[in-house]
Design an enzyme around this catalytic site. Sequence first.
Site, PDB file in Angstrom:
ATOM      1  N   LYS A 297       3.468   6.830 -13.245  1.00  0.00           N
ATOM      2  CA  LYS A 297       2.288   6.623 -12.791  1.00  0.00           C
ATOM      3  C   LYS A 297       1.885   7.790 -12.171  1.00  0.00           C
ATOM      4  O   LYS A 297       0.385   7.809 -11.889  1.00  0.00           O
ATOM      5  CB  LYS A 297       2.774   5.356 -11.888  1.00  0.00           C
ATOM      6  CG  LYS A 297       1.655   5.128 -10.865  1.00  0.00           C
ATOM      7  CD  LYS A 297       0.447   4.341 -11.404  1.00  0.00           C
ATOM      8  CE  LYS A 297      -0.481   3.921 -10.126  1.00  0.00           C
ATOM      9  NZ  LYS A 297      -1.925   3.632 -10.768  1.00  0.00           N
TER      10      LYS A 297
ATOM     11  N   PRO B 101       0.657  -1.251  -0.043  1.00  0.00           N
ATOM     12  CA  PRO B 101       0.033  -0.003   0.126  1.00  0.00           C
ATOM     13  C   PRO B 101       0.867   1.279   0.087  1.00  0.00           C
ATOM     14  O   PRO B 101       0.727   2.306  -0.828  1.00  0.00           O
ATOM     15  CB  PRO B 101      -0.879  -0.098   1.269  1.00  0.00           C
ATOM     16  CG  PRO B 101      -0.262  -1.386   1.884  1.00  0.00           C
ATOM     17  CD  PRO B 101       0.487  -2.113   1.213  1.00  0.00           C
TER      18      PRO B 101
END
Length: 311
Positions: free
Chosen positions: A177, A73
């Site tokens: 990204k 995460p």
Amino acid sequence: MGSGFGSGLDIGFIGLGKMGQPMARRLIEAGHKLVIYDTRGDAAAPLLALGAQLASSPANVADRVETVMASLPEPHIVAAVATGESGVIHGKRIKRFVDLSTTGSRAAADIAAALAGKNIVQIDSPVSGGVAGAVKGTLAVMVSGPQDHVDVVKDALGVFGAVFVIGHRPGMAQTMKLANNFLSATAMAATAEAVVMGVKAGLDPAIMLDVINAGSGRNTASSGKFPNAVLPRTFDAGFATALMLKDVRLCLTEAKAAGVPTDMMSMVVSLWERVASEIGADKDFTTIVQPVERRAGVIVGKILSKTASKT
Ligand code: NAD
């Protein structure tokens, strides 16, 4: 485990969450042998049933295979898994660490430098396309790292979707990204305001989306997240607000460090901070429409008709 030659590689996979679980499954289905690890005890079971082997720590994964992938995460968790006390850095066999998480270019460069001290190569490989893309193998897979190591993993990464080699410096794929997710976050925020405005004026949100998607306002929120998760009020796209907030904050930090204008980014970060505090960071990111609805006093989702009349 075998040497990794032949049709499949021996691959370690750490982080079997919403994205990691289906990606690991696709690797097994493509003929790769997996050694897996997750801190959640129940995360491994579906993959063990498909033949994966369980490791006891990231270091133990890295003792057993040359290629270790991770889908984790937050950047500090990736750093701990890579270089912490029981991190992959202590593994005996590992040659390359392929990070599928979104961490930002600075974290990627720091981890790459730390691993390089042990002759381990870091490859950034963040992905885009959501849980649905991870399940179907239709993700955009961004890669940066030394060409010879990228060549080793390129086919394996291809089972996740389309592979784009962004460059060879650590962090380049992360910058790519972040730019992508800033646009995705902005599309969600802007579509929420546009659709709520229409609903308050008496427009049917389903018709609005049909028109937008046939016109110049079309975006990933209008074409995917709104029809699939907002109008039906399921809010189940599979991406937590906490992670989107992390991504836009990383993007803002990176843009400021690069000395480029950040007017839109700053605004978008504050909108995601609002949804995290008012609705909950653990909720799906499609709930970004809810603070807008509250202020407007309307709810999006009453579908009056399925398709706009085109006559
Ligand atoms: P997730 O929270 O569903 O999964 C993370 C997994 O990591 C969990 O299973 C958790 O138990 C495990 N984990 C946490 N700490 C760990 C540790 N120290 N060691 C081993 N395992 C640990 O998150 P996700 O949605 O799958 O996202 C993973 C990454 O992919 C994030 O960086 C996210 O930004 C990125 N991403 C997510 C999506 C999406 O749509 N969900 C899309 C593209 C990219």
